[in-house]
Design a protein around this motif. Structure first.
Motif, PDB file in Angstrom:
ATOM      1  N   THR A 165      18.902  13.093   1.483  1.00 52.37           N
ATOM      2  CA  THR A 165      19.599  11.915   0.994  1.00 52.37           C
ATOM      3  C   THR A 165      18.627  10.747   0.941  1.00 52.37           C
ATOM      4  OG1 THR A 165      21.635  12.684   2.002  1.00 52.37           O
ATOM      5  CG2 THR A 165      21.539  10.367   1.389  1.00 52.37           C
ATOM      6  N   VAL A 166      18.548  10.121  -0.213  1.00 51.99           N
ATOM      7  CA  VAL A 166      17.701   8.955  -0.403  1.00 51.99           C
ATOM      8  C   VAL A 166      18.567   7.838  -0.962  1.00 51.99           C
ATOM      9  CG1 VAL A 166      15.719   8.031  -1.660  1.00 51.99           C
ATOM     10  CG2 VAL A 166      15.654  10.376  -0.820  1.00 51.99           C
ATOM     11  N   GLY A 167      18.364   6.647  -0.475  1.00 54.71           N
ATOM     12  CA  GLY A 167      19.098   5.496  -0.988  1.00 54.71           C
ATOM     13  C   GLY A 167      18.158   4.316  -1.142  1.00 54.71           C
ATOM     14  N   ALA A 182       7.418   1.661 -13.803  1.00 57.15           N
ATOM     15  CA  ALA A 182       7.755   2.797 -12.949  1.00 57.15           C
ATOM     16  C   ALA A 182       6.998   2.613 -11.639  1.00 57.15           C
ATOM     17  CB  ALA A 182       7.350   4.102 -13.605  1.00 57.15           C
ATOM     18  N   MET A 183       7.676   2.890 -10.524  1.00 56.67           N
ATOM     19  CA  MET A 183       7.056   2.841  -9.200  1.00 56.67           C
ATOM     20  C   MET A 183       7.228   4.200  -8.552  1.00 56.67           C
ATOM     21  SD  MET A 183       8.083  -0.613  -7.245  1.00 56.67           S
ATOM     22  CE  MET A 183       8.959  -1.818  -8.171  1.00 56.67           C
ATOM     23  N   TRP A 184       6.227   4.615  -7.777  1.00 59.12           N
ATOM     24  CA  TRP A 184       6.371   5.861  -7.047  1.00 59.12           C
ATOM     25  C   TRP A 184       5.552   5.815  -5.760  1.00 59.12           C
ATOM     26  CZ3 TRP A 184       3.409   5.301 -11.371  1.00 59.12           C
ATOM     27  CH2 TRP A 184       2.071   5.672 -11.314  1.00 59.12           C
ATOM     28  N   ALA A 185       5.978   6.620  -4.833  1.00 58.38           N
ATOM     29  CA  ALA A 185       5.272   6.791  -3.564  1.00 58.38           C
ATOM     30  C   ALA A 185       5.320   8.269  -3.213  1.00 58.38           C
ATOM     31  CB  ALA A 185       5.931   5.967  -2.465  1.00 58.38           C
ATOM     32  N   THR A 186       4.234   8.742  -2.635  1.00 60.84           N
ATOM     33  CA  THR A 186       4.195  10.136  -2.210  1.00 60.84           C
ATOM     34  C   THR A 186       3.901  10.181  -0.718  1.00 60.84           C
ATOM     35  OG1 THR A 186       1.836  10.372  -2.681  1.00 60.84           O
ATOM     36  CG2 THR A 186       3.358  10.916  -4.457  1.00 60.84           C
ATOM     37  N   LYS A 204       0.838  -1.203   0.000  1.00 62.15           N
ATOM     38  CA  LYS A 204       0.000   0.000   0.000  1.00 62.15           C
ATOM     39  C   LYS A 204       0.869   1.247   0.000  1.00 62.15           C
ATOM     40  CE  LYS A 204      -4.338  -1.161   2.128  1.00 62.15           C
ATOM     41  NZ  LYS A 204      -5.234  -0.909   3.253  1.00 62.15           N
ATOM     42  N   GLY A 205       0.394   2.266  -0.685  1.00 63.74           N
ATOM     43  CA  GLY A 205       1.116   3.524  -0.727  1.00 63.74           C
ATOM     44  C   GLY A 205       2.131   3.624  -1.846  1.00 63.74           C
ATOM     45  N   VAL A 206       2.301   2.533  -2.615  1.00 57.32           N
ATOM     46  CA  VAL A 206       3.208   2.540  -3.758  1.00 57.32           C
ATOM     47  C   VAL A 206       2.372   2.284  -5.004  1.00 57.32           C
ATOM     48  CG1 VAL A 206       5.197   1.452  -4.860  1.00 57.32           C
ATOM     49  CG2 VAL A 206       5.146   1.728  -2.383  1.00 57.32           C
ATOM     50  N   THR A 263       9.443   8.249   4.725  1.00 68.24           N
ATOM     51  CA  THR A 263       8.306   7.323   4.635  1.00 68.24           C
ATOM     52  C   THR A 263       8.143   6.825   3.210  1.00 68.24           C
ATOM     53  OG1 THR A 263       7.211   8.495   6.448  1.00 68.24           O
ATOM     54  CG2 THR A 263       5.831   7.066   5.072  1.00 68.24           C
ATOM     55  N   ALA A 264       8.233   7.724   2.244  1.00 72.08           N
ATOM     56  CA  ALA A 264       8.131   7.324   0.837  1.00 72.08           C
ATOM     57  C   ALA A 264       9.270   6.384   0.470  1.00 72.08           C
ATOM     58  CB  ALA A 264       8.135   8.560  -0.065  1.00 72.08           C
ATOM     59  N   GLN A 265      10.469   6.677   0.963  1.00 74.13           N
ATOM     60  CA  GLN A 265      11.628   5.822   0.696  1.00 74.13           C
ATOM     61  C   GLN A 265      11.412   4.430   1.284  1.00 74.13           C
ATOM     62  OE1 GLN A 265      15.345   7.342   2.232  1.00 74.13           O
ATOM     63  NE2 GLN A 265      16.380   5.408   1.933  1.00 74.13           N
ATOM     64  N   ALA A 266      10.913   4.335   2.502  1.00 78.77           N
ATOM     65  CA  ALA A 266      10.675   3.034   3.136  1.00 78.77           C
ATOM     66  C   ALA A 266       9.645   2.227   2.353  1.00 78.77           C
ATOM     67  CB  ALA A 266      10.222   3.234   4.576  1.00 78.77           C
ATOM     68  N   ARG A 267       8.586   2.879   1.892  1.00 82.19           N
ATOM     69  CA  ARG A 267       7.557   2.187   1.095  1.00 82.19           C
ATOM     70  C   ARG A 267       8.141   1.673  -0.213  1.00 82.19           C
ATOM     71  NH1 ARG A 267       2.762   6.546   1.908  1.00 82.19           N
ATOM     72  NH2 ARG A 267       2.156   5.894   4.006  1.00 82.19           N
TER      73      ARG A 267
END
Length: 118
Positions: free
Chosen positions: A92-94, A41-45, A29-31, A51-55
Protein backbone atom coordinates in the motif's frame (compact mmCIF):
# COMPACT_ATOMS: atom_id res chain seq x y z
CA UNK A 1 -3.02 37.23 -17.34
CA UNK A 2 -2.07 37.71 -13.72
CA UNK A 3 0.76 35.16 -13.39
CA UNK A 4 2.71 32.77 -15.55
CA UNK A 5 3.83 33.05 -19.15
CA UNK A 6 1.79 33.93 -22.25
CA UNK A 7 0.31 31.00 -24.16
CA UNK A 8 0.56 30.71 -27.92
CA UNK A 9 3.67 32.83 -28.25
CA UNK A 10 6.72 31.60 -30.13
CA UNK A 11 8.68 32.09 -26.90
CA UNK A 12 6.17 30.36 -24.59
CA UNK A 13 8.11 27.10 -24.16
CA UNK A 14 11.40 28.92 -23.57
CA UNK A 15 9.87 31.33 -21.07
CA UNK A 16 8.12 28.49 -19.24
CA UNK A 17 11.37 26.48 -19.04
CA UNK A 18 13.16 29.51 -17.61
CA UNK A 19 10.31 30.08 -15.15
CA UNK A 20 10.36 26.43 -13.99
CA UNK A 21 14.16 26.11 -13.92
CA UNK A 22 14.61 26.60 -10.16
CA UNK A 23 11.83 24.15 -9.30
CA UNK A 24 14.37 21.36 -9.84
CA UNK A 25 16.71 22.70 -7.14
CA UNK A 26 14.21 22.01 -4.33
CA UNK A 27 13.84 18.30 -5.08
CA UNK A 28 15.45 16.22 -2.27
CA UNK A 29 18.22 13.69 -2.79
CA UNK A 30 17.08 10.33 -4.07
CA UNK A 31 14.24 11.77 -6.16
CA UNK A 32 14.64 12.30 -9.89
CA UNK A 33 12.58 14.39 -12.29
CA UNK A 34 11.93 14.66 -15.98
CA UNK A 35 10.16 17.58 -17.60
CA UNK A 36 8.70 18.12 -21.01
CA UNK A 37 6.90 21.41 -21.58
CA UNK A 38 4.48 21.64 -18.63
CA UNK A 39 4.58 17.93 -17.71
CA UNK A 40 6.75 16.71 -14.86
CA UNK A 41 7.46 13.17 -13.74
CA UNK A 42 9.12 12.34 -10.40
CA UNK A 43 10.45 8.99 -9.29
CA UNK A 44 12.45 7.40 -6.52
CA UNK A 45 13.96 3.96 -6.33
CA UNK A 46 14.86 2.01 -3.24
CA UNK A 47 14.96 -1.53 -1.96
CA UNK A 48 12.13 -0.58 0.39
CA UNK A 49 8.88 0.88 -0.94
CA UNK A 50 8.37 2.90 2.27
CA UNK A 51 11.68 4.72 1.79
CA UNK A 52 10.86 5.61 -1.82
CA UNK A 53 7.39 6.75 -0.73
CA UNK A 54 8.85 8.99 2.01
CA UNK A 55 11.29 10.58 -0.46
CA UNK A 56 8.53 11.22 -2.98
CA UNK A 57 6.29 12.74 -0.31
CA UNK A 58 9.10 15.16 0.65
CA UNK A 59 9.49 16.07 -3.02
CA UNK A 60 5.74 16.63 -3.42
CA UNK A 61 5.67 18.83 -0.33
CA UNK A 62 8.59 20.89 -1.63
CA UNK A 63 6.97 21.19 -5.06
CA UNK A 64 3.69 22.34 -3.49
CA UNK A 65 5.52 25.03 -1.51
CA UNK A 66 7.32 26.14 -4.69
CA UNK A 67 4.05 26.42 -6.63
CA UNK A 68 2.44 28.41 -3.83
CA UNK A 69 5.43 30.78 -3.74
CA UNK A 70 5.14 31.42 -7.49
CA UNK A 71 1.30 31.51 -7.49
CA UNK A 72 0.93 28.41 -9.64
CA UNK A 73 -1.55 25.56 -9.25
CA UNK A 74 -1.00 21.83 -9.53
CA UNK A 75 -3.73 20.01 -11.43
CA UNK A 76 -4.79 17.41 -8.85
CA UNK A 77 -6.94 15.56 -11.38
CA UNK A 78 -3.94 14.83 -13.62
CA UNK A 79 -1.46 14.15 -10.81
CA UNK A 80 -1.22 10.40 -10.22
CA UNK A 81 1.31 7.85 -9.05
CA UNK A 82 2.27 4.28 -9.85
CA UNK A 83 4.30 1.78 -7.88
CA UNK A 84 6.67 -0.34 -9.93
CA UNK A 85 7.90 -3.41 -8.11
CA UNK A 86 9.15 -6.91 -8.67
CA UNK A 87 7.71 -7.99 -5.32
CA UNK A 88 4.77 -10.36 -5.34
CA UNK A 89 3.51 -8.87 -2.05
CA UNK A 90 0.73 -6.30 -2.15
CA UNK A 91 2.14 -2.95 -1.01
CA UNK A 92 0.00 0.00 0.00
CA UNK A 93 1.36 3.37 -1.05
CA UNK A 94 -0.27 6.72 -0.41
CA UNK A 95 0.91 10.12 -1.60
CA UNK A 96 -0.66 13.53 -1.06
CA UNK A 97 -0.32 17.08 -2.28
CA UNK A 98 -1.46 19.16 0.65
CA UNK A 99 -4.73 17.58 1.73
CA UNK A 100 -5.44 16.06 -1.70
CA UNK A 101 -4.87 12.29 -1.82
CA UNK A 102 -3.32 11.26 -5.15
CA UNK A 103 -4.89 8.39 -7.02
CA UNK A 104 -2.90 5.41 -8.21
CA UNK A 105 -2.87 4.94 -11.96
CA UNK A 106 -2.55 1.24 -12.84
CA UNK A 107 -0.83 1.33 -16.22
CA UNK A 108 0.60 4.88 -16.36
CA UNK A 109 1.00 6.76 -19.61
CA UNK A 110 3.52 9.59 -19.85
CA UNK A 111 3.95 11.54 -23.08
CA UNK A 112 2.11 8.86 -25.00
CA UNK A 113 4.18 5.95 -23.67
CA UNK A 114 2.36 3.37 -21.54
CA UNK A 115 4.51 1.71 -18.89
CA UNK A 116 4.07 -1.84 -17.61
CA UNK A 117 3.90 -1.97 -13.79
CA UNK A 118 5.81 -5.23 -13.69
Amino acid sequence: MKHGVPQGSILSETLFSMFMNDSQTIIPKGVYTAMYADDMAMWATDEYTGTAQARLQLALDAQRMWTEKWLMKINHEKTTFTTFTLSIKFQTVGLKIGEHQLREEPPPTYLGVTFDKD
